[in-house]
Motif scaffolding. Structure first.
Motif, PDB file in Angstrom:
ATOM      1  N   SER A 216      30.156   0.586 -15.804  1.00 22.53           N
ATOM      2  CA  SER A 216      31.130   1.656 -16.006  1.00 22.53           C
ATOM      3  C   SER A 216      31.315   2.454 -14.721  1.00 22.53           C
ATOM      4  O   SER A 216      30.394   2.578 -13.904  1.00 22.53           O
ATOM      5  N   SER A 217      32.491   3.000 -14.549  1.00 23.29           N
ATOM      6  CA  SER A 217      32.749   3.848 -13.377  1.00 23.29           C
ATOM      7  C   SER A 217      31.854   5.084 -13.393  1.00 23.29           C
ATOM      8  O   SER A 217      31.482   5.605 -12.334  1.00 23.29           O
ATOM      9  N   ALA A 221      29.581   6.447 -10.246  1.00 23.55           N
ATOM     10  CA  ALA A 221      30.129   7.647  -9.605  1.00 23.55           C
ATOM     11  C   ALA A 221      29.133   8.473  -8.796  1.00 23.55           C
ATOM     12  O   ALA A 221      29.494   9.000  -7.736  1.00 23.55           O
ATOM     13  N   ALA A 230      33.265  -0.752  -5.933  1.00 23.67           N
ATOM     14  CA  ALA A 230      33.419  -0.068  -7.221  1.00 23.67           C
ATOM     15  C   ALA A 230      34.499  -0.730  -8.056  1.00 23.67           C
ATOM     16  O   ALA A 230      34.347  -0.919  -9.275  1.00 23.67           O
ATOM     17  N   GLU A 231      35.611  -1.100  -7.417  1.00 24.57           N
ATOM     18  CA  GLU A 231      36.703  -1.753  -8.141  1.00 24.57           C
ATOM     19  C   GLU A 231      36.243  -3.088  -8.703  1.00 24.57           C
ATOM     20  O   GLU A 231      36.557  -3.436  -9.852  1.00 24.57           O
ATOM     21  N   THR A 234      33.414  -2.637 -11.640  1.00 29.87           N
ATOM     22  CA  THR A 234      33.905  -2.071 -12.898  1.00 29.87           C
ATOM     23  C   THR A 234      34.910  -2.987 -13.591  1.00 29.87           C
ATOM     24  O   THR A 234      35.386  -2.670 -14.671  1.00 29.87           O
TER      25      THR A 234
END
Length: 409
Positions: A216-217, A221, A230-231, A234
């Motif tokens: 999950s983002s 975070a 991150a892209e 997720t």
């Protein structure tokens, strides 16, 4: 497209060149074009005028079809792409390479070095092309050269995917560090790797593992990780098995938090970027290895391993010396990666030989994952219910096979 049998077509290559030129001046409506390269070529190399049936030569036919922008007194030729200049016949045979008379510097490089020190060379006997720079000392062997059409098409693809774009603020062409196309390519390659492993597992056990949700983002975070990483993390489904490569895991949400929480707040990885693209391009551990790199690698006789903790080594950019596959920040490619083996070996996932169609770079995530999938599919790596069960030591003892062949798929 069968690359070895793709014959040189002056018309097709000229069309690709002219489409690239149109892209480069699209936002400069006052910039006109002309077709005078043949005259400029014969001014620079008048001896060619004595060749019988000169207009029938492929090089002549190609140059005769190329559009260029005018050269004004005191100026160099204009850019064709962010990486290279338009053809300049006065440097076709530049000093560092004049001992190879059949190789012309067709598109000079745009880099910190002088344009005539490298770029796209065309062999006017075979009409194959390659990116070459003076620092390489020798040209690559003939089997590593590619049809010129392939190199030009790659540049055109970079416009189509948004890798090349027009920077309004700078009023010039520019390069994005990563695009959604890069993410999509990596996800397709990742799914191929997982499917290949799942097929091997199901053929042995009769049961195919279930996929799990991506990270999950929210869990990512709090930590300094690259925007590309991150892209990808997720959006990438996680496998229902442990190992996606020899001794290489996939992060669970819990393992990700534990790994990055243990990192000291002032670590070099978090305070010094390898790139300056403006994106948050911290080197980022994507897939953790089973062990950390020992503290005594500086005494290792292997020159690649003993460089781990040196000023130029990658050790300072790891997460607590954790082995695994890292996205490394690069000013032009935020999706290039490096595998750090548990021994500290940093080069097991480099390209097997020189990159032919552009400036040197490390392999992209998609390229490494495609190669890993092929190693599973060909049976090079063993698979059991936990995924790839080949020992992690394989990367140290089979480095040449582990390295990525520069292919065009």
């Amino acid at each position: 497209m069968d690359l070895p049998s793709l014959s040189f077509s002056p018309e097709r290559c000229a069309d690709l060149h002219n489409r690239l030129l149109a892209k480069s001046i699209e936002h400069l409506p006052a910039r006109r074009t002309e077709r005078n390269l043949v005259a400029r070529f014969l001014d620079a190399a008048p001896e060619f005028a004595e060749i019988p049936s000169l207009p029938e030569l492929p090089l002549y036919r190609f140059l005769a079809l190329l559009d260029t922008t005018p050269i004004f007194p005191g100026r160099v030729v204009d850019m064709l792409t962010p990486y290279m200049y338009q053809p300049d016949p006065t440097i076709f045979w530049s000093e560092p390479f004049e001992d190879e008379p059949s190789f012309i510097l067709l598109y000079a490089q745009n880099s910190g070095d002088a344009p005539m020190d490298g770029g796209v060379f065309l062999d006017i006997v075979s009409y194959k092309a390659v990116w070459h720079e003076r620092d390489f000392l020798t040209f690559p062997p003939a089997d590593q050269w590619l049809p010129l059409e392939v190199l030009l098409q790659r540049s055109l693809d970079a416009w189509e995917t948004g890798k090349f774009y027009w920077d309004v603020g700078q009023a010039s062409m520019a390069i994005r560090s990563w695009t959604q196309n890069d993410v999509e390519e990596a996800l397709v390659a990742w799914n191929r790797l997982l499917s290949s492993i799942e097929l091997r597992i199901s053929s042995g056990t009769g049961n195919a593992p279930h996929r799990l949700e991506p990270l999950s983002s929210e869990s990512l975070a709090p930590f300094n990780i690259s925007t590309f990483a991150a892209e990808f993390l997720t959006r990438a489904q996680r496998p229902g098995f442990s190992f996606n490569a020899p001794g290489i895991n996939t992060f669970t949400p819990e393992l990700f938090v534990v790994t990055y929480t243990a990192e000291a707040p002032g670590s070099t990885r978090q305070t010094r970027w390898l790139g300056d693209s403006g994106d948050e391009d911290w080197p980022t551990l994507l897939f953790p290895g089973i062990d950390t790199v020992p503290l005594d690698v500086s005494d290792n006789p292997n020159m690649y391993i003993n460089s781990f903790d040196r000023d130029w080594g990658f050790g300072k950019f790891t997460v607590n010396r954790q082995s695994g596959l890292y996205v490394i920040a690069d000013t032009k490619y935020s999706d290039v990666v490096r595998l750090i083996a548990s021994s500290g070996l940093p080069n097991a996932c480099e390209f097997r030989h020189r990159f032919a169609w552009g400036p040197p770079r490390d392999p992209k995530l998609a390229e490494v994952l495609r190669h890993w999938a092929s190693l599973v599919e060909e049976g090079t790596w063993s698979v059991d219910s936990n995924g790839v069960c080949t020992d992690h030591e394989w990367f140290n003892t089979n480095t040449h096979v582990a390295k990525v062949p520069p292919c065009l798929d």
